[in-house]
Every structure is written in structure tokens, then in C-alpha cells.
Design an enzyme around this catalytic site. Structure first.
Site, mmCIF file in Angstrom:
data_model
loop_
_atom_site.group_PDB
_atom_site.id
_atom_site.type_symbol
_atom_site.label_atom_id
_atom_site.label_comp_id
_atom_site.label_asym_id
_atom_site.label_seq_id
_atom_site.Cartn_x
_atom_site.Cartn_y
_atom_site.Cartn_z
ATOM 1 N N ASP A 1 0.835 -1.201 0.000
ATOM 2 C CA ASP A 1 0.000 0.000 0.000
ATOM 3 C C ASP A 1 0.874 1.257 0.000
ATOM 4 O O ASP A 1 1.992 1.251 0.527
ATOM 5 C CB ASP A 1 -0.881 0.042 1.242
ATOM 6 C CG ASP A 1 -1.917 -1.071 1.294
ATOM 7 O OD1 ASP A 1 -1.702 -2.126 0.693
ATOM 8 O OD2 ASP A 1 -2.935 -0.876 1.976
ATOM 9 N N GLY B 1 1.579 -1.760 -5.488
ATOM 10 C CA GLY B 1 1.050 -3.093 -5.726
ATOM 11 C C GLY B 1 -0.187 -3.432 -4.927
ATOM 12 O O GLY B 1 -0.641 -4.578 -4.966
ATOM 13 N N ASP B 2 -0.732 -2.467 -4.192
ATOM 14 C CA ASP B 2 -1.964 -2.699 -3.435
ATOM 15 C C ASP B 2 -2.703 -1.374 -3.379
ATOM 16 O O ASP B 2 -2.552 -0.560 -4.288
ATOM 17 C CB ASP B 2 -1.641 -3.265 -2.044
ATOM 18 C CG ASP B 2 -2.757 -4.144 -1.481
ATOM 19 O OD1 ASP B 2 -3.928 -3.766 -1.624
ATOM 20 O OD2 ASP B 2 -2.462 -5.205 -0.908
ATOM 21 N N ASP B 3 -3.488 -1.116 -2.348
ATOM 22 C CA ASP B 3 -4.247 0.127 -2.300
ATOM 23 C C ASP B 3 -3.308 1.342 -2.301
ATOM 24 O O ASP B 3 -2.296 1.353 -1.596
ATOM 25 C CB ASP B 3 -5.118 0.164 -1.049
ATOM 26 C CG ASP B 3 -6.202 -0.910 -1.069
ATOM 27 O OD1 ASP B 3 -6.664 -1.259 -2.170
ATOM 28 O OD2 ASP B 3 -6.578 -1.402 0.011
ATOM 29 N N GLY C 1 -2.426 -0.349 -8.501
ATOM 30 C CA GLY C 1 -3.007 -0.493 -7.175
ATOM 31 C C GLY C 1 -4.378 -1.133 -7.216
ATOM 32 O O GLY C 1 -5.068 -1.154 -8.231
#
Length: 433
Positions: free
Chosen positions: A182, A202-204, A234
Site C-alpha cells: 500500500d 502493488g496494493d491500495d 493499485g
């Protein structure tokens, strides 16, 4: 203000300089405050402890590179995914400090790949959860400005139980496939300002959190402003939850661009979490290439307890302190182009519908080559493409000046008893009433 250059303590680029930098930070704190300067060059280090009234300043051309040696990340008490845990120390860590600053046009490199590989291939080798890149816990008056943050082992910036946090003109870069990286995750914080940042992770990109049901003290995350940011890739542009047991309130998101994020504005929780998400206002946002622009999901199925049958059950359950509530959420002046899965997904609970949600002046159009995907992460949500607005268990959902083009199938799908009000709503050019 005293200034401490790490070269004055014998630090040399290419060598391990943990001790020199920590000595400079401690000396500045002992003198009542000051600036610790990291000059141009690549400086290798283990975890560092930030102190009150000390600014860690990375000059242009400097790289503060965190090395792959778990012994250099002592275990500390914190939260991990909203629950109390012992974790490897954040790379840059502060606890209970005041006036903490990280500034300059240099780069903080978390060296995340060995941590990602261990998480993917040999999770048992990790005695504790991975470090965050910047972990600031129970601090007051925090500033992060101008720096580039990259390759974080897990979450990149995690203010926890902090007050008066300013994050501005920061670039956050993690590979799109890096796990749980995140961008900025304020958790149980008060008075947070995030502005003019570029986040590609790679995430939120930004996730606002307030602990889970496993957290003894329920502390809200409140008074959050997010302005002038760009979010790329994301899993979500700006996300609230799913760790929101302490409640999230008074959030303003404005003047942002989301490009290629799985979801745009995303609020997620489930039965058992409790908490209230309320008074959220989103305006003047442009999205491009997202899976689903707007998601309210009270049946989020990831994490501990997410697969319990009660989470997906569509029959009413007793309302108590563990029942989450979303209310007073307003989305206005939003354009979303090249959408893939659905125009929106709004799902409350039969015993506690989402309440007072507004979409106003919203224009959504689908990608000509839309790729099927799940609008929300819930057990009974299938992959779709070009679906309209999917609504379930909503009280007082107002659609005004909403345009959806390129939709296939029903423009708006509702459950019996849903309270949806239409004003100047067009699906594929035809008015809906």
C-alpha cells in the site's frame, strides 16, 4: 537549529552506515532538535529510530538503501492489518515522538524484493510480519515532504495513532505485483493532510483504516483530506477499510486522478467488524481504466473471518456493536472512462442498509475492449463486464445527473425494498426513472 552531516561521523557511501545515522539522529535530539543530512550517494543501512524535533533530510541524489538483514530490524509492538502484533521494525520508525520530519529530494529504498520473495515462497521463514517502510506510531506533528519512497517491504507509509500528519509532494513507487505494498495508510489518526503525491503501488494507493475487532481500543480515523494526487495501478485509488472498527469520519477527497486502479473509491467491511464510515465527500476526480469506479461493500471476504458464512448471508442478522454502517457518502463531479466491470457496486446489509449515499454529476463510460472482473471482493460476486450500477440494501441512494454509456444489460440493478431516487439519470442515452 543544529545540522548534522553523516559524513562528519565517518560514514562513507557503499558501507553500512546504520550506526552513524542513528548517532546523528540521537545527537540532534539530545541537543533539543535539528537536521540530519544524508548527502548525495548511496547509503546502506538497517532500521533507524526517528526522534522528536529531528528532521531527516535527504539531499538530491541521495539514496538511503535498507539492506537485506533481518537482524537489523528489531521486533517492535505495532498493528498488522489492524490487529495488535509484533512486527519487524519499520525501516524508518518513530514511537511516541513529536515534530518528526522526513524531507528532501532524495530516495528511501526499502529493498523490498527479498521480503516479497520470502512472503511468496517461504512464508514460514518470516518469524514476524514484514517491515513497513515508514512506520510512525503515536506521534504528533509529523511531516513527510518531497522524498521518493520505493520498494517497500510491505505498506509504505503507516501513521498509526498519530495526530497532525502532513504528507506532501511525495512519490511512492512499488512494482504492480509487489504484495501488500500500500502507498499511504493512516490508521486511527486525527487531522491528516495528504496532497500533491504520486502513488504507483502493488496494493491500495491510499487506505484509511481504524483497526479491527481484534483491537481493544476503538480509535477512529478522522479529519482526513486528500487533494491533488495521482494514483496508478493499485487495488484501489482511495480506500476506506476493511479495518474500520474504530470508525472513519470526516474525509474529503478532491482534485485527484486515478489511472488503472482496480477500483476507484472503495469502502469495504463486513459483519463482525463494527464501526461507522460517515461523512465522506469526493469531488472533481477523473478515473481512467478502472475496474469499478465506486464500491461500497459490506461483505468483504478477505482476511481472518472473511469466509465465515455469515459474511455473505443475505438474510437479516441481529444489529449490534459488530454491525458495520456506511452513511452520508457523497460523490460528485466525477468522470470515469474506459471502465471494465461495472459502473458502481453498492451493497449494504439487510439489517443495516447503506444510508444517504449520493452520486451527482457522474459520467461513466466503458472500455471498448472491457475485460471481465469482479466489481467487489465478496463471495457471491461474479466476474462481469460493462455492467451498470449494482445496488443492494440501500436506504436513500440518490442519483442525480448520472450518465452511463456502453452498458450492457440493466442500467441499474436493485433489490426489493431498496430506496433509490433518480433525477436526470441516463443509461446509454435513455432516461431512467
Amino acid at each position: 537549529m543544529s545540522t548534522h552531516d553523516i559524513r562528519d561521523l565517518g560514514a562513507e557511501p557503499g558501507t553500512l552506515v546504520t550506526e552513524a545515522i542513528q548517532s546523528a539522529i540521537d545527537a540532534a535530539a539530545s541537543a533539543g532538535g535539528g537536521r540530519v543530512v544524508v548527502p548525495a550517494g548511496r547509503w546502506q543501512t538497517g532500521a533507524l529510530r526517528l526522534r522528536s524535533h529531528v528532521e531527516l533530510h535527504l539531499e538530491s541524489g541521495s539514496v538511503l538503501a535498507f539492506v537485506d538483514d533481518r537482524d537489523l530490524y528489531p521486533v517492535v509492538d505495532a498493528r498488522w492489518e489492524g490487529a495488535p502484533a509484533r512486527i519487524y521494525s519499520p525501516c524508518l520508525y518513530a514511537h511516541g515522538e513529536t515534530d518528526v520530519a522526513i524531507t528532501g529530494f532524495g530516495t528511501v529504498d526499502g529493498g523490498g524484493r527479498p521480503w516479497w520473495d520470502a512472503f511468496r515462497r517461504d512464508r514460514a521463514s518470516l518469524a514476524h510480519p514484514r517491515p513497513t517502510l515508514v512506520g510512525l506510531h503515536e506521534c504528533r506533528r509529523v511531516t513527510i515532504r518531497d522524498v521518493t519512497l520505493r520498494d517497500s517491504p510491505s505498506w509504505t507509509v503507516h501513521p498509526l495513532l498519530c495526530e497532525d500528519v502532513t504528507i506532501s509532494n511525495v512519490r511512492i513507487l512499488n512494482p504492480a505485483d509487489s504484495p501488500n505494498t500500500d502507498g499511504i495508510d493512516p490508521e486511527s489518526c486525527r487531522n491528516v493532510r495528504i496532497s500533491d503525491c504520486h502513488i504507483d503501488v502493488g496494493d491500495d494507493c491510499i487506505a484509511i483504516k481504524a483497526g479491527t475487532e481484534a483491537t481493544a481500543e476503538r480509535v477512529p480515523c478522522e479529519n482526513i483530506t486528500i487533494t491533488g494526487c495521482t494514483m496508478v495501478h493499485g487495488h484501489g485509488g482511495v480506500v476506506i477499510g476493511s479495518e474500520m472498527s474504530g470508525g472513519v469520519r470526516n474525509v474529503v477527497i478532491t482534485g485527484c486522478v486515478f489511472q488503472g486502479t482496480d477500483r476507484g473509491i472503495r469502502v469495504k467491511s463486513r459483519r463482525g467488524r463494527g464501526g461507522v464510515v460517515e461523512d465522506v465527500r469526493v469531488s472533481n476526480v477523473v478515473m481512467d481504466g478502472v475496474l469499478c469506479p465506486f464500491v461500497l461493500n459490506t461483505a468483504y471476504f478477505c482476511g481472518p473471518g472473511g469466509k465465515d458464512p455469515v459474511v455473505a448471508d443475505r438474510s437479516p442478522q441481529p444489529v449490534d456493536a459488530t454491525t458495520p454502517l456506511f452513511r452520508r457518502i457523497h460523490l460528485a463531479h466525477v468522470t470515469a472512462r474506459n471502465v471494465h466491470a461495472a459502473a458502481a457496486y453498492v451493497r449494504g446489509l439487510p439489517e443495516q442498509p447503506v444510508a444517504d449515499v449520493t452520486l451527482e454529476d457522474v459520467a461513466i463510460s466503458f472500455a471498448p475492449d472491457a475485460v471481465p472482473g469482479a466489481p467487489a471482493m465478496a463471495a457471491d460476486v461474479d466476474d462481469v463486464a460493462r455492467a451498470g450500477l449494482v445496488v443492494a440494501f440501500a436506504a436513500g441512494l440518490a442519483l442525480s445527473g448520472v450518465r452511463v454509456d456502453g452498458c450492457e444489460g440493466p442500467g441499474v440493478t436493485t433489490e426489493p425494498g431498496d430506496d433509490v431516487r433518480y433525477r436526470d439519470v441516463r443509461i446509454n442515452g435513455a432516461y431512467v426513472d
